[in-house]
Enzyme design. Structure first.
Site, PDB file in Angstrom:
ATOM      1  N   GLY A  33      34.912  39.014  49.313  1.00 18.19           N
ATOM      2  CA  GLY A  33      33.617  39.687  49.245  1.00 18.19           C
ATOM      3  C   GLY A  33      33.079  40.162  50.578  1.00 18.19           C
ATOM      4  N   GLY A  34      33.882  40.914  51.332  1.00 16.48           N
ATOM      5  CA  GLY A  34      33.424  41.406  52.626  1.00 16.48           C
ATOM      6  C   GLY A  34      33.591  40.347  53.692  1.00 16.48           C
ATOM      7  N   MET A  94      37.276  39.951  44.176  1.00 11.44           N
ATOM      8  CA  MET A  94      36.660  40.115  42.867  1.00 11.44           C
ATOM      9  C   MET A  94      37.274  41.295  42.119  1.00 11.44           C
ATOM     10  SD  MET A  94      34.297  37.718  42.426  1.00 11.44           S
ATOM     11  CE  MET A  94      35.689  36.737  42.944  1.00 11.44           C
ATOM     12  N   ASN A 138      40.656  56.643  48.834  1.00 10.47           N
ATOM     13  CA  ASN A 138      39.242  56.301  48.933  1.00 10.47           C
ATOM     14  C   ASN A 138      38.528  56.764  47.672  1.00 10.47           C
ATOM     15  OD1 ASN A 138      36.420  56.206  49.641  1.00 10.47           O
ATOM     16  ND2 ASN A 138      37.038  56.096  51.784  1.00 10.47           N
ATOM     17  N   TYR A 149      32.920  48.729  52.678  1.00  6.88           N
ATOM     18  CA  TYR A 149      33.124  50.023  52.015  1.00  6.88           C
ATOM     19  C   TYR A 149      33.532  51.058  53.060  1.00  6.88           C
ATOM     20  CZ  TYR A 149      32.508  53.751  48.601  1.00  6.88           C
ATOM     21  OH  TYR A 149      32.717  54.802  47.732  1.00  6.88           O
ATOM     22  N   CYS A 160      37.352  29.413  31.716  1.00 10.70           N
ATOM     23  CA  CYS A 160      37.081  29.934  30.371  1.00 10.70           C
ATOM     24  C   CYS A 160      35.579  29.908  30.139  1.00 10.70           C
ATOM     25  CB  CYS A 160      37.836  29.178  29.278  1.00 10.70           C
ATOM     26  SG  CYS A 160      37.333  27.495  28.982  1.00 10.70           S
TER      27      CYS A 160
END
EC number: 4.2.1.49
Length: 561
Positions: free
Chosen positions: A52-53, A177, A242, A273, A410
């Site tokens: 996540g970055g 993710m 991109n 990004y 789950c």
């Protein structure tokens, strides 16, 4: 970047039953911290980045060493406090208190911006914990596969008569993710085209079978998608490019996908990004030398990306934000109608949240995959009538590559979490599995997050931004005796846009663990039912009545005794 954030060291959690710490209640957080930094798990473990970055497991390597040392020496009646990835104190509590309490990247609201956070980070005063990076319960891309799968399945039900066969999903991002998307689409019966700007991420997803193929060009990718959808095959295709370039090009060509979403790290424009026309090395360099200009360049590209998503939506293609705050970033760059397409929670997931259903996960501390397969069978035995869940477990065993310690996720709700936890604890007690099991969840759950652009978007009563709920969740899990509890800010959608809490509990086979499990694995999902019942969702009120919750301001739950 301070030197202490980089170390050329390979970390893997211990396996087996020999303890490094003084008990399983402290061995568990130690192993899970290390597991977060396993090279098979973390995106950039040498810089402590899990996913996540810049979501880290510890603030710097000195802090990591100090956390490990503290956990190995922690007594059964002590609690370790972690402040943004730094161990700041050990205090006497009691044996049913959490062994670790974690607060990551929390800022007073007026100062809760990326600019202020980045200043603190540069000074070594803060750490971005994402959701499960800094709370030591990340299990790799599997952690989001089922949630993404459930989202795609529900989209198929709503838009395509219950099936995605012969359909295709257009998305972007193959990080920690986003890497779940192609496999989730395949499991849901759809083809997918995922745009990713880093070849290394595509290579990793190919190696772990989360993506099936890589196309050389856009034309090649579209030819493959056309062929596979015509043949009714569910195949995932990656393209190194991109998204800010490819999505507008697809709009210009009149290409019409069947679903459009995105899981780039748009929540973090400084690190997550890539601006259009930039190389990744250039992006990293400019992030250090000109952070403001870099963020603006990234957000301009996000605006182009979102305009293309809006164009697909206008064509009638079901289009949704998958929780990375890209709509907000585009709106800040002048795309006033950026929120014309919905987020995935109000579109597809909220009915599950109303029943406390969310991402229940567990990890075999033994390191033995057989322990997970045995727990899979136990879940099927206990939740005997849920064939959809059985199908998920079968697909997961066949397709999901374990990253680090073997784990499973789950989605189950208030009715089942406590029962499953007690069953796992009994399996440990009687030796059916070879070592204790830890149970946790994503912070993305029904009662543990306030995030107006994601989990709490478009709440019925307008309470999207009320963050009392995750605070109450963390407090209740602490009072209930979770093994470690975390309270974070900014996960998923970035600084200023979310607060959220997590918990983990250890099943070590003891009676004391069983008592804690009864409290924690009931109370934790019950806060989600409570939160949605309070907001006026009938499905949540019905669940509260069925499960005997005492909610003083919800009349239907009163007068039963």
């Amino acid at each position: 970047m301070p030197e202490s954030k980089y170390r050329q060291q390979t970390i893997r959690a211990p396996r087996g039953t020999v303890l490094t710490a003084k008990s399983w209640l402290t061995e568990a957080p130690l192993r899970m911290l290390m597991n977060n930094l396993d090279p098979d798990v973390a995106e950039n473990p040498h810089e402590l980045v899990v996913y996540g970055g810049i979501g880290r497991a510890a603030r710097n390597w000195e802090c990591y060493d100090a956390i490990v040392d503290a956990l190995t020496r922690l007594e059964a009646d002590e609690t370790l406090l972690i402040q943004s990835g730094k161990p700041v104190g050990v205090f006497k509590t009691h044996d049913n208190a959490p062994r670790v309490l974690i607060a990551n990247s929390n800022l007073v609201p007026h100062w809760a911006t990326w600019e202020h956070f980045n200043e603190l980070d540069a000074k070594g005063l803060a750490m971005y914990g994402q959701m499960t990076a800094g709370s030591w319960i990340y299990i790799g891309s599997q952690g989001i596969v089922q949630g993404t799968y459930e989202t795609f399945v529900e989209a198929g039900c709503q838009h395509y008569n219950g099936t995605l066969a012969g359909r295709w999903v257009l998305t972007a991002g193959l990080g920690g993710m986003g890497g779940a998307q192609p496999l989730a689409a395949t499991l849901a019966g759809a083809c997918s085209l995922t745009i990713e700007c880093q070849q290394s991420r595509i290579d990793f997803r190919l190696r772990t079978r989360y993506v099936d193929e890589q196309a050389a060009t856009l034309d090649d990718a579209l030819a493959r998608i056309t062929r596979y959808t015509r043949e009714g095959k569910a195949v995932s295709v990656a393209l190194c490019a991109n998204a800010a370039d490819i999505l507008p090009e697809l709009v210009n060509r009149g290409v019409r996908p069947d679903l459009v979403t995105d899981q780039t790290s748009a929540h973090d424009p400084l690190h997550g990004y890539l601006p259009s026309g930039w190389r990744w090395e250039e992006y990293q360099k400019n992030a250090q030398s000109d952070p403001h200009g870099t963020m603006q360049a990234a957000k301009r590209s996000m605006a182009a990306h979102v305009r293309a998503m809006l164009a697909f939506s206008k064509m009638g293609v079901p289009t949704f934000d998958y929780g990375n705050n890209i709509r907000q970033m585009a709106k800040e760059m002048g795309v006033e109608n950026a929120f014309d397409f919905p987020g995935f929670v109000p579109a597809y997931i909220r009915p599950l949240f109303c029943r406390g259903i969310g991402p229940f996960r567990w990890v075999a501390l033994s390191g033995d995959p057989q322990d997970i397969y045995k727990t899979d069978a136990k879940v099927k035995e206990i939740v005997a009538e849920d064939k959809h869940l059985h199908h998920w477990l079968d697909m997961a065993r066949e397709r999901i590559h374990f990253q680090g310690l073997p784990a499973r996720i789950c989605w189950v709700g208030l009715e089942w979490r406590q029962k499953l936890g007690l069953a796992f604890n009994e399996m440990v007690r009687c030796g059916e599995v070879s070592a204790p099991i830890v149970i946790g969840r994503d912070h993305l759950d029904s009662g543990s997050v306030a995030s107006p652009n994601r989990e709490t978007e478009a709440m019925r009563d307008g309470s999207d931004a009320v963050s009392d709920w995750p605070l109450l969740n963390a407090l209740l899990n602490t009072a209930s005796g979770a093994t470690w509890v975390s309270l974070h800010h900014g996960g998923g959608v970035g600084m200023g846009f979310s607060q959220h809490a997590g918990m983990v509990i250890v099943c070590d086979g003891t009676d004391e663990a069983a008592a804690r499990i009864r409290r924690v694995l009931h109370n934790d999902p019950a806060t989600g039912v409570m939160r949605h019942a309070d907001a006026g969702y009938d499905l949540a009120v019905e669940c509260a009545v069925e499960q005997g919750l005492n909610l003083p301001m919800v009349a239907a739950t009163q007068g039963k005794g």
